[in-house]
Design an enzyme around this catalytic site. Structure first.
Site, short mmCIF file in Angstrom:
data_model
loop_
_atom_site.label_atom_id
_atom_site.label_comp_id
_atom_site.label_asym_id
_atom_site.label_seq_id
_atom_site.Cartn_x
_atom_site.Cartn_y
_atom_site.Cartn_z
N ARG A 204 0.84 -1.21 0.00
CA ARG A 204 0.00 0.00 0.00
C ARG A 204 0.87 1.26 0.00
NH1 ARG A 204 -2.22 -3.76 -1.03
NH2 ARG A 204 -4.15 -4.66 -0.22
N SER B 244 -11.20 0.09 3.33
CA SER B 244 -10.40 -0.22 4.52
C SER B 244 -9.77 1.06 5.06
CB SER B 244 -9.30 -1.23 4.17
OG SER B 244 -9.86 -2.44 3.70
N GLU C 134 -5.13 4.09 6.11
CA GLU C 134 -4.87 3.92 4.68
C GLU C 134 -5.24 5.16 3.88
OE1 GLU C 134 -5.97 0.80 1.06
OE2 GLU C 134 -5.81 0.08 3.12
#
Length: 358
Positions: free
Chosen positions: A163, A245, A350
């Site tokens: 990520r 998320s 995130e």
């Protein structure tokens, strides 16, 4: 809709007004808008699908540039037999995935249903169900603000991690040093999917992990799995008004497993001596169930309540109706603190937090 208000342009639906708002539908307009903000010394926020942003209710004091370029071009066959596909940065990501499959190309099917634009995918190295953008991305065409030049950055130059990417690491408060103009992928011309790396997806498809399946069937299953977790935006379902998320899965030393309950989910990673944990499992076991809220933020039944964890998946923080950025962040802070207290593990957000912080 007042297009200067940013909340309607994000999937969570929070965010105040932009001091200056520009919508660009061509690469030339994108470059001109970025250069103009640069020349004026104005702060710059890039927005496209708005699926990875939590913007403060006070709004944004600089220029907000909405990239609205579109287009998917199936290109030539590459020397290794794969096919090049060029996608405009502002093109809706899931539509691009659908177009590649319709053209008989596989490789992106496990990334179906992810909201947002194509240009955002390499920034976050978007991933799901065992697949990530880094597996198939060939290069990204970017505008470098420091030099005023347009250049192509290949997979290696993008410095992908979990990520993460060089693009993300050089972005400050939503303002990137490198503005993505288009992305290019190398995909296989075959009806079968890429190897299925994710156990849950493999089970639903009736194949063993590492095997291939029909690519169209993979897309169908992924869309169903994401929808069951509230991870496909549905304007009729408030449970899907989120950034997906909110926390990344922690990557920690393998020794941390000794302090966790037996059976705690963990997955191998490339870094020696490290493992990846399940943030959703940690959140649940720390006492935060699906639908968790706080007094004053806990959903429509409470006066003024507007935000909760998703009722379908503990990783998403949802806007139950008229939530503020403060409501969203209050839930995030409570969850982060609870996981830290229970397990000693720090969760990290995130989405980008614009003008606000945990």
């Amino acid at each position: 809709m007042n297009t200067h208000m940013l909340a309607p342009l994000t999937t969570t639906g929070v965010g105040g007004p932009a001091a200056t708002f520009v919508r660009a539908s061509t690469q030339e307009q994108v470059v001109a808008a970025v250069a103009a903000a640069q020349d004026a010394g104005a702060d710059l926020l890039i927005l496209a699908g708005g699926s990875n942003l939590v913007i403060d209710d006070a709004g944004y004091g600089g220029t907000v540039l909405q990239i609205a370029t579109e287009g998917v071009a199936i290109g030539e066959e590459l020397p290794d037999g794969r096919v090049r596909v060029d996608i405009a940065a502002g093109h809706p990501w899931d539509d691009a995935v659908a177009q590649t499959l319709a053209a008989g190309l596989s490789g992106l099917e496990a990334l179906s249903g992810i909201p947002g634009s194509a240009g955002a995918t390499p920034v976050q190295n978007v991933g799901a169900y065992g697949s990530e953008v880094a597996h198939t991305l060939l290069e990204a065409k970017v505008y470098e603000r420091a030099t005023g030049r347009t250049t192509d950055l290949d997979n290696e130059a993008l410095g992908f991690g979990y990520r993460d990417s060089m693009l993300k690491r050089t972005t400050l408060n939503g303002s990137p040093e490198f503005v993505v103009l288009s992305v290019s992928f190398a995909l296989e011309r075959r009806p079968e999917s890429a190897p299925i790396r994710y156990a849950e997806l493999a089970r639903t498809l009736g194949v063993a992990a590492g095997e291939r399946a029909d690519a169209a069937a993979v897309r169908t299953k992924v869309l169903a799995l994401r929808a069951s977790k509230g991870m496909v935006l549905d304007t009729a379902d408030r449970d899907t008004y989120s950034t997906g998320s909110f926390f990344t899965n922690p990557i920690v030393p393998a020794s941390v497993l000794d302090a966790l309950p037996d059976g705690a989910p963990n997955f191998p990673v490339a870094q020696p001596g490290m493992v990846k944990l399940s943030a959703a499992w940690l959140i649940d076991k720390a006492g935060f169930a699906k639908g968790f809220g706080l007094p004053g933020t806990a959903g429509e039944a409470i006066a003024g309540g507007r935000a909760t964890l998703s009722t379908k998946h503990t990783l998403a923080i949802t806007n139950r109706g008229d939530a503020s950025s403060a409501d969203i962040l209050a839930i995030a802070r409570a969850v982060r603190a609870g996981v830290k207290e229970r397990f000693g593990i720090e969760l990290h957000n995130e989405p980008l937090l614009i003008g606000c912080a945990l």
